[in-house]
Structures are given as structure tokens and as C-alpha cells.
Design a protein around this motif. Structure first.
Motif, PDB file in Angstrom:
ATOM      1  N   ILE A  49       0.726  -1.149  -0.054  1.00  0.00           N
ATOM      2  CA  ILE A  49       0.100   0.003   0.015  1.00  0.00           C
ATOM      3  C   ILE A  49       1.029   1.074   0.221  1.00  0.00           C
ATOM      4  CG2 ILE A  49      -2.063   1.304   1.267  1.00  0.00           C
ATOM      5  CD1 ILE A  49      -2.559  -1.439   2.618  1.00  0.00           C
ATOM      6  N   PHE A  50       0.483   2.463  -0.827  1.00  0.00           N
ATOM      7  CA  PHE A  50       1.211   3.248  -0.887  1.00  0.00           C
ATOM      8  C   PHE A  50       0.244   4.827  -0.716  1.00  0.00           C
ATOM      9  CE2 PHE A  50       0.808   2.179  -5.333  1.00  0.00           C
ATOM     10  CZ  PHE A  50       0.405   3.531  -5.918  1.00  0.00           C
ATOM     11  N   SER A  51       1.064   5.754  -0.449  1.00  0.00           N
ATOM     12  CA  SER A  51       0.370   7.136  -0.351  1.00  0.00           C
ATOM     13  C   SER A  51       1.453   8.045  -0.773  1.00  0.00           C
ATOM     14  CB  SER A  51      -0.273   7.540   0.915  1.00  0.00           C
ATOM     15  OG  SER A  51      -0.857   8.735   0.994  1.00  0.00           O
ATOM     16  N   VAL A  52       1.020   9.127  -1.524  1.00  0.00           N
ATOM     17  CA  VAL A  52       1.923  10.172  -1.976  1.00  0.00           C
ATOM     18  C   VAL A  52       1.465  11.690  -1.536  1.00  0.00           C
ATOM     19  CG1 VAL A  52       3.384  11.350  -3.614  1.00  0.00           C
ATOM     20  CG2 VAL A  52       2.680   8.803  -3.928  1.00  0.00           C
ATOM     21  N   LEU A  53       2.144  12.262  -0.887  1.00  0.00           N
ATOM     22  CA  LEU A  53       1.777  13.787  -0.502  1.00  0.00           C
ATOM     23  C   LEU A  53       2.578  14.577  -0.962  1.00  0.00           C
ATOM     24  CD1 LEU A  53       1.145  12.727   3.383  1.00  0.00           C
ATOM     25  CD2 LEU A  53      -0.545  13.546   1.925  1.00  0.00           C
ATOM     26  N   GLU A  54       2.289  16.020  -1.037  1.00  0.00           N
ATOM     27  CA  GLU A  54       3.266  17.054  -1.304  1.00  0.00           C
ATOM     28  C   GLU A  54       4.045  17.649  -0.087  1.00  0.00           C
ATOM     29  OE1 GLU A  54       1.928  20.172  -3.640  1.00  0.00           O
ATOM     30  OE2 GLU A  54       1.441  18.781  -5.700  1.00  0.00           O
ATOM     31  N   ALA A  55       4.970  17.950  -0.056  1.00  0.00           N
ATOM     32  CA  ALA A  55       5.742  18.435   0.879  1.00  0.00           C
ATOM     33  C   ALA A  55       5.482  19.982   0.893  1.00  0.00           C
ATOM     34  CB  ALA A  55       7.428  18.287   0.875  1.00  0.00           C
ATOM     35  N   LYS A  56       4.959  20.536   2.046  1.00  0.00           N
ATOM     36  CA  LYS A  56       4.107  21.662   2.203  1.00  0.00           C
ATOM     37  C   LYS A  56       5.060  22.808   2.621  1.00  0.00           C
ATOM     38  CE  LYS A  56       0.188  20.386   1.044  1.00  0.00           C
ATOM     39  NZ  LYS A  56      -0.652  20.901  -0.378  1.00  0.00           N
ATOM     40  N   GLY A 114      -5.721  13.074   4.928  1.00  0.00           N
ATOM     41  CA  GLY A 114      -5.645  12.274   3.769  1.00  0.00           C
ATOM     42  C   GLY A 114      -6.189  12.936   2.673  1.00  0.00           C
ATOM     43  N   ARG A 115      -7.033  14.358   2.698  1.00  0.00           N
ATOM     44  CA  ARG A 115      -7.450  15.099   1.761  1.00  0.00           C
ATOM     45  C   ARG A 115      -6.329  15.546   1.079  1.00  0.00           C
ATOM     46  NH1 ARG A 115     -12.553  13.145   1.597  1.00  0.00           N
ATOM     47  NH2 ARG A 115     -13.480  13.254   3.494  1.00  0.00           N
ATOM     48  N   ASN A 116      -5.159  15.757   1.560  1.00  0.00           N
ATOM     49  CA  ASN A 116      -4.134  16.192   0.629  1.00  0.00           C
ATOM     50  C   ASN A 116      -3.266  15.132  -0.304  1.00  0.00           C
ATOM     51  OD1 ASN A 116      -4.408  18.586   1.889  1.00  0.00           O
ATOM     52  ND2 ASN A 116      -2.899  18.507   3.368  1.00  0.00           N
ATOM     53  N   GLN A 117      -3.590  14.002  -0.151  1.00  0.00           N
ATOM     54  CA  GLN A 117      -2.898  12.965  -1.014  1.00  0.00           C
ATOM     55  C   GLN A 117      -3.104  13.337  -2.360  1.00  0.00           C
ATOM     56  OE1 GLN A 117      -3.382   8.672   0.800  1.00  0.00           O
ATOM     57  NE2 GLN A 117      -5.491   9.543   0.925  1.00  0.00           N
ATOM     58  N   VAL A 118      -1.725  13.100  -2.918  1.00  0.00           N
ATOM     59  CA  VAL A 118      -2.040  13.543  -4.677  1.00  0.00           C
ATOM     60  C   VAL A 118      -2.037  12.106  -5.280  1.00  0.00           C
ATOM     61  CG1 VAL A 118      -1.087  15.634  -4.353  1.00  0.00           C
ATOM     62  CG2 VAL A 118       0.617  13.506  -4.765  1.00  0.00           C
TER      63      VAL A 118
END
Length: 323
Positions: free
Chosen positions: A120-127, A142-146
Motif C-alpha cells: 500500500i502506498f500514499s503520496v503527499l506534497e511537502a508543504k 488524507g485529503r492532501n494525498q496526490v
């Protein structure tokens, strides 16, 4: 048939994100190969170590984690990673745009008995400008996942992924070594008569969950007025894949075995990516009281109760908890 890279390009995915996804897939192909070799590759059995969760690590847990970690921290666009098998976040490229969280081998207790497992994987942007080994940069809801997805290692190897534009299935074509599109715009039926839960924990559940399951088991004569079937594979990837294929509901609720912990499953690399997939496919995900992707994480290994799947059935479970 379209290859994964062709689908991502057609969807207008940034080239940097496409390279991150490509590197995740390279590691997953290696994991799939080792799983296919089984005992011939010496990957069965457990190590003498435990991860940060206090769980005994399987040999392939460690191998899978190292494959993903090594390729991702060398990616120029990855700021850092967080894994179920790592105590702390790991820094990548200081100028990287993305953060990757992952469960390298979900359901690893099934390896020795040759049942389905997955990554399982998830990608976010570094803010902000904090380095990738600072866990604070990861603590986004989780709404920030791209992008989010999983690879299911079963009779065929299947990538299930979303970049916020619906859910697609890709099957690994071993003749060319690439994932190719085999099903697009996957939708979960809104109604179901199939639930997945570990009934052996029933005595530890909250009264609301006990009541819902009791009512399911009463069938047509009960308040839910339908006959339910129960499934349980002990692999979140396999459970969610079944739901995406034919509908259903998967639950791993809060229980009192470890009262200080919010649940069994981890928010950032299990609950959030699976919730994004399910919601993008028209389903719903909840803790029983709020949407999983709205939970604000306080640590990379935070746990969360999970109820996800067919939208109308999830709403019923929420109603039991909030009435």
C-alpha cells in the motif's frame, strides 16, 4: 492496451510525480518476483526482530521495505519516506517535492500459507521547507494525498491506483514487464450484503459495532432486513480489492484489547490511501464517527478505526455509532 505511463501522461500528471510512481512500481515488481519464488528465494518465515508496532517482522517485510526505501530515497523528487517498518521518517532529496508513505507488505502473516498480500502506498506534497526526516512535514490529513494505491500480489499482480481522477486497475504483463490498463473508472456498488470483519474480536468491540453485527446476523428477520455473507482474508489489500470488484464493507473497529490505541490499522499508510481509493470509486470510509481522511494525524504511526466500502452500508454503520 495502454501502459501505466501512458495513462498518467493522458491524465496530465506532472512528470515528477510520474517518476515517483514509476520507482514505486519498480520495487513492487521486484517484490512480486521474490514472492513468486517463495521458499526458493529464502523469503519465508520470520526474523528475530520487531517493528515499531511491536509486531514480529517477516523476512519479506524487511526485504520489501528495503527495496522501496532504497529506490525512493534516491529519487530526486522524494523529500522523505515513512514506512510501517521504520521507526522514524527517512530523508530523501532535500529539494524533493513529494513524501511517500507505505506499508511494504500488508497481510504478511499470509506469506507462509501462500495467500494474497500487497503493498500500500500514499503520496503527499511537502508543504514547507522542513527536511524529510522531520515527521512534522508528513502530518497532513488524507485529503492532501496526490496519489494512492496498492499492488495486490495474487494469481495475477494488479496495481490499483488513483491520482484523484477515478480508480483504475492495471495488470502486470510479465511478457513486457509493464503494468497495463485492464479496467478504468472502477465503481463500488452503493448497496451490499457482504461484510468483512474479524469475528474473533467481537467481545472487545464497542456496543455500537456489536449491535450492527448482531443485526446483520439476524438476516431477513432482523432490522436490516437482508441476509448477509461474511468474508475475512486477514489482508487489507485483499479485502479492499474484493470491495472494489464487487462491493462490500470492510471493518477493523476500535476494540478494548489495547484501550490506549485508537484502532489496529495505521492512518497514514493504510487508512488514508485505502480511503482515497474507496471514495474515488464512489464508496465511503469512516472511523464510525467521522471520515477517515479528515482525521488530523499526530504521528506517522497513528492508528485509526476503519469502516469502508459500499456507501449505503457504511452510512448504516455510522448511524449505529452516532444515533
Amino acid at each position: 492496451m495502454k501502459r501505466l505511463d501512458q495513462v498518467l501522461a493522458a491524465d496530465g500528471i506532472p512528470a515528477e510525480l510520474e517518476l515517483v510512481i514509476d520507482h514505486i512500481m519498480i520495487a513492487c515488481k521486484d517484490i512480486a518476483y521474490k514472492l513468486g519464488q517463495g521458499e526458493l528465494a529464502g523469503i519465508l518465515g520470520a526474523t528475530e526482530d520487531q517493528n515499531v508496532q511491536g509486531e514480529t517482522q517477516k523476512k519479506l517485510d524487511v526485504i520489501s521495505n528495503d527495496l522501496l526505501k532504497d529506490i525512493l530515497v534516491s529519487n530526486p523528487y522524494v523529500r522523505g519516506i515513512a514506512s510501517e517498518e521504520e521507526d522514524y521518517t527517512v530523508a530523501g532529496n532535500a529539494n524533493g517535492k513529494y513524501l511517500v508513505t507505505f506499508d511494504p507488505l500488508d497481510g504478511s502473516s499470509n506469506i507462509d500459507v501462500n495467500l494474497s498480500v500487497g503493498t500500500i502506498f500514499s503520496v503527499l506534497e511537502a508543504k514547507d521547507n522542513r527536511p524529510g526526516d522531520d515527521q512534522e512535514v508528513f502530518l497532513q490529513n488524507g485529503r492532501n494525498q496526490v496519489a494512492a494505491g496498492y499492488v495486490l500480489y495474487g494469481p495475477s499482480v494488479i496495481l490499483v491506483m488513483t491520482t484523484g481522477k477515478g480508480v483504475n486497475f492495471f495488470t502486470l504483463d510479465t511478457n513486457i514487464g509493464e503494468f497495463v490498463l485492464t479496467k478504468s473508472n472502477v465503481q463500488i456498488p452503493a448497496d451490499t450484503a457482504e461484510f468483512a470483519i474479524n469475528m474473533s474480536n467481537q467481545r472487545f468491540w464497542e456496543p455500537e459495532m456489536k449491535q450492527y453485527i448482531d443485526d446483520c446476523l439476524k438476516g431477513e428477520e432482523g432490522p436490516l432486513a437482508k441476509r448477509y455473507n461474511m468474508r475475512w482474508v486477514a489482508s487489507m489489500v485483499a479485502e479492499v480489492h474484493r470491495i472494489l470488484v464487487r462491493g462490500g464493507i470492510f471493518m477493523y473497529p476500535y476494540d478494548t484489547r489495547e484501550p490506549s490505541k485508537a484502532g489496529k490499522l495505521r492512518l497514514m499508510y493504510e487508512g488514508n490511501p485505502m480511503s482515497m481509493l474507496v471514495e474515488q470509486a464512489g464508496g465511503a470510509s469512516s472511523t464510525g464517527r467521522m471520515d477517515i481522511m479528515d482525521v488530523a494525524p499526530k504521528g506517522i504511526h497513528d492508528r485509526v478505526p476503519v469502516v469502508l466500502g459500499s456507501k449505503n452500508e457504511v452510512a448504516k454503520v455510522v448511524a449505529y455509532h452516532t444515533k
